[in-house]
Enzyme design. Structure first.
Site, PDB file in Angstrom:
ATOM      1  N   LYS A   1       0.369   3.312  -2.922  1.00 13.38           N
ATOM      2  CA  LYS A   1      -0.789   4.220  -3.133  1.00 13.38           C
ATOM      3  C   LYS A   1      -0.607   5.811  -3.165  1.00 13.38           C
ATOM      4  CE  LYS A   1      -3.714   0.362  -1.521  1.00 13.38           C
ATOM      5  NZ  LYS A   1      -4.364  -0.262  -0.421  1.00 13.38           N
TER       6      LYS A   1
ATOM      7  N   TYR B   1      -4.568   3.469   8.175  1.00 12.45           N
ATOM      8  CA  TYR B   1      -5.934   3.036   8.446  1.00 12.45           C
ATOM      9  C   TYR B   1      -6.407   3.392   9.664  1.00 12.45           C
ATOM     10  CZ  TYR B   1      -3.229   0.530   4.897  1.00 12.45           C
ATOM     11  OH  TYR B   1      -2.736   0.390   3.865  1.00 12.45           O
TER      12      TYR B   1
ATOM     13  N   SER C   1       0.701  -1.285  -0.087  1.00 13.78           N
ATOM     14  CA  SER C   1      -0.048   0.119  -0.063  1.00 13.78           C
ATOM     15  C   SER C   1       0.857   1.423   0.112  1.00 13.78           C
ATOM     16  CB  SER C   1      -1.012   0.064   1.138  1.00 13.78           C
ATOM     17  OG  SER C   1      -2.047  -0.980   1.071  1.00 13.78           O
TER      18      SER C   1
ATOM     19  N   TYR D   1      -4.158  -2.821 -10.007  1.00 11.19           N
ATOM     20  CA  TYR D   1      -3.880  -2.558  -8.587  1.00 11.19           C
ATOM     21  C   TYR D   1      -3.001  -3.574  -8.077  1.00 11.19           C
ATOM     22  CZ  TYR D   1      -5.243  -2.546  -3.700  1.00 11.19           C
ATOM     23  OH  TYR D   1      -5.084  -2.757  -2.469  1.00 11.19           O
TER      24      TYR D   1
ATOM     25  N   VAL E   1       1.139  -3.756   3.803  1.00 10.50           N
ATOM     26  CA  VAL E   1       1.414  -4.670   4.652  1.00 10.50           C
ATOM     27  C   VAL E   1       2.476  -5.698   4.283  1.00 10.50           C
ATOM     28  CG1 VAL E   1      -1.101  -5.063   4.923  1.00 10.50           C
ATOM     29  CG2 VAL E   1      -0.250  -5.930   2.955  1.00 10.50           C
TER      30      VAL E   1
HETATM   31  N1  LIG Z   1      -2.436  -2.671   3.381  1.00 11.86           N
HETATM   32  C1  LIG Z   1      -1.941  -2.941   2.316  1.00 11.86           C
HETATM   33  O1  LIG Z   1      -0.892  -2.901   2.185  1.00 11.86           O
HETATM   34  C2  LIG Z   1      -2.799  -3.695   1.589  1.00 11.86           C
HETATM   35  C3  LIG Z   1      -2.592  -3.745   0.114  1.00 11.86           C
HETATM   36  C4  LIG Z   1      -2.819  -5.167  -0.449  1.00 11.86           C
HETATM   37  N2  LIG Z   1      -2.363  -5.622  -1.959  1.00 11.86           N
HETATM   38  C5  LIG Z   1      -4.263  -5.501  -0.480  1.00 11.86           C
HETATM   39  O2  LIG Z   1      -5.156  -5.012  -1.242  1.00 11.86           O
HETATM   40  O3  LIG Z   1      -4.944  -6.101   0.450  1.00 11.86           O
END
Ligand SMILES: NC(=O)CC[C@H](N)C(=O)O
Length: 308
Positions: A67, A243, A64, A191, A261
């Site tokens: 993003k 988050y 993420s 994505y 993650v």
């Molecule tokens: N928090 C994350 O890094 C989530 C990204 C992961 N690719 C997902 O879509 O679940």
């Protein structure tokens, strides 16, 4: 002020020795292979000096953290019209949550939860082929990091394609409200692949420099985004980058940051430094456990919290 080198050395030593390492993400099976003992940190200061500790040269799955860069590209493409498709309020919910989407007519709360990032990816994809869009994202990162050796871990992307049922649900749900323009499979394909980009702490810290310096690369003077846009991206990182752990991160670290993650965090000390940390073990909100502690130590020792 203590010397940055000494602070980084101490942090890397402490993190290597700590027994509490968090839990490596396993819901994307390929990510479960990461080594919970890994820890890396890289700081690029205003003068372009890079100070590293631990496994700072090891490439990991940025997940993420990507993003931040897709948001930057989408704002570059359609500007403030982006905010018709995605909000900019913290969700207070887990990163993969669907609960708010029904009440809010398929408009995700912010660009950093999964639903919001999928909507952002859809914006970048419109008018292009998935392959070209991915190429654009990769080239942007290579340009920012001044390093062509940034790629995609195809095994991680395939693993998430196979198991990403929640993301598929989020995307289909948004599609039913016409929030997505492209075929769901195309948007999700881009994505999953941009989440599977691999970078080292050094590369990530280099790529984040423009956010720490009013939208410019401080070494070359090259402008990536306007000062206003850099400020606003930082604001969203501060309020939404972790988050439902965003409040805790602001309280303890006091910097805009974005986690993934894979255990990476990009953090921005405005006017001072761009920072990347990596340790694959996560806390209950899905943010790097040791990464957060390392950043807390760093901002305390260097006096870098934006809150004084
Ligand atoms: N928090 C994350 O890094 C989530 C990204 C992961 N690719 C997902 O879509 O679940």
């Amino acid at each position: 002020m203590p010397e940055l080198e000494a602070v980084i050395r101490e942090i890397a030593e402490e993190m290597r020795a700590r027994p509490d390492r968090g839990e490596v993400a396993s819901y994307i099976p390929e990510l479960a292979r990461a080594d919970a003992n890994a820890f890396g940190i890289a700081v690029v200061d205003r003068e372009g000096r890079v100070v590293t500790g631990g496994d700072a040269e090891v490439a990991f799955s940025i997940q993420s953290v990507s993003k931040v860069f897709t948001l930057t590209l989408a704002l570059g493409k359609i500007g403030d019209r982006l905010w018709r498709r995605v909000g900019r309020e913290p969700s207070g919910s887990p990163f993969n949550s669907i609960v708010q989407l029904e009440n809010e007519h398929g408009i995700p709360r912010n660009p950093f939860i999964n639903a919001g990032a999928i909507a952002v990816t859809d914006v970048i994809l419109s008018g292009h082929q998935p392959r070209d869009t991915l190429g654009e994202i990769l080239r942007f990162l290579q340009f920012l990091a001044e390093d062509p050796a940034i790629g995609i871990d195809e095994a991680v992307a395939a693993s998430e394609q196979r198991t990403g049922f929640r993301n598929r649900a989020l995307a289909n749900y948004m599609k039913s409200f016409d929030v997505l323009e492209n075929p769901v499979d195309y948007t999700l394909g881009v994505y999953f692949h941009h989440c599977a980009i691999t970078m080292s702490c050094r590369q990530l810290a280099m790529a984040g420099r423009f956010l720490a310096h009013n939208g410019r690369n401080p070494t070359t003077g090259f402008s990536v985004v306007s000062p206003e846009r850099a400020r606003r991206i930082n604001a969203i990182m501060l309020t939404c980058g972790h988050y439902d752990g965003s409040g805790e991160f602001a309280y303890r670290v006091g910097l805009p940051g974005k986690s993934g993650v894979g255990g990476g965090i990009l953090a921005v000390a405005p006017g001072k430094a761009s920072i990347a940390v990596w340790s694959p073990g996560l806390d209950a909100s899905g943010n790097s456990h040791l990464g957060r502690i390392a950043l807390e130590r760093l901002t305390q020792r260097m006096g870098w919290s934006i809150f004084g």
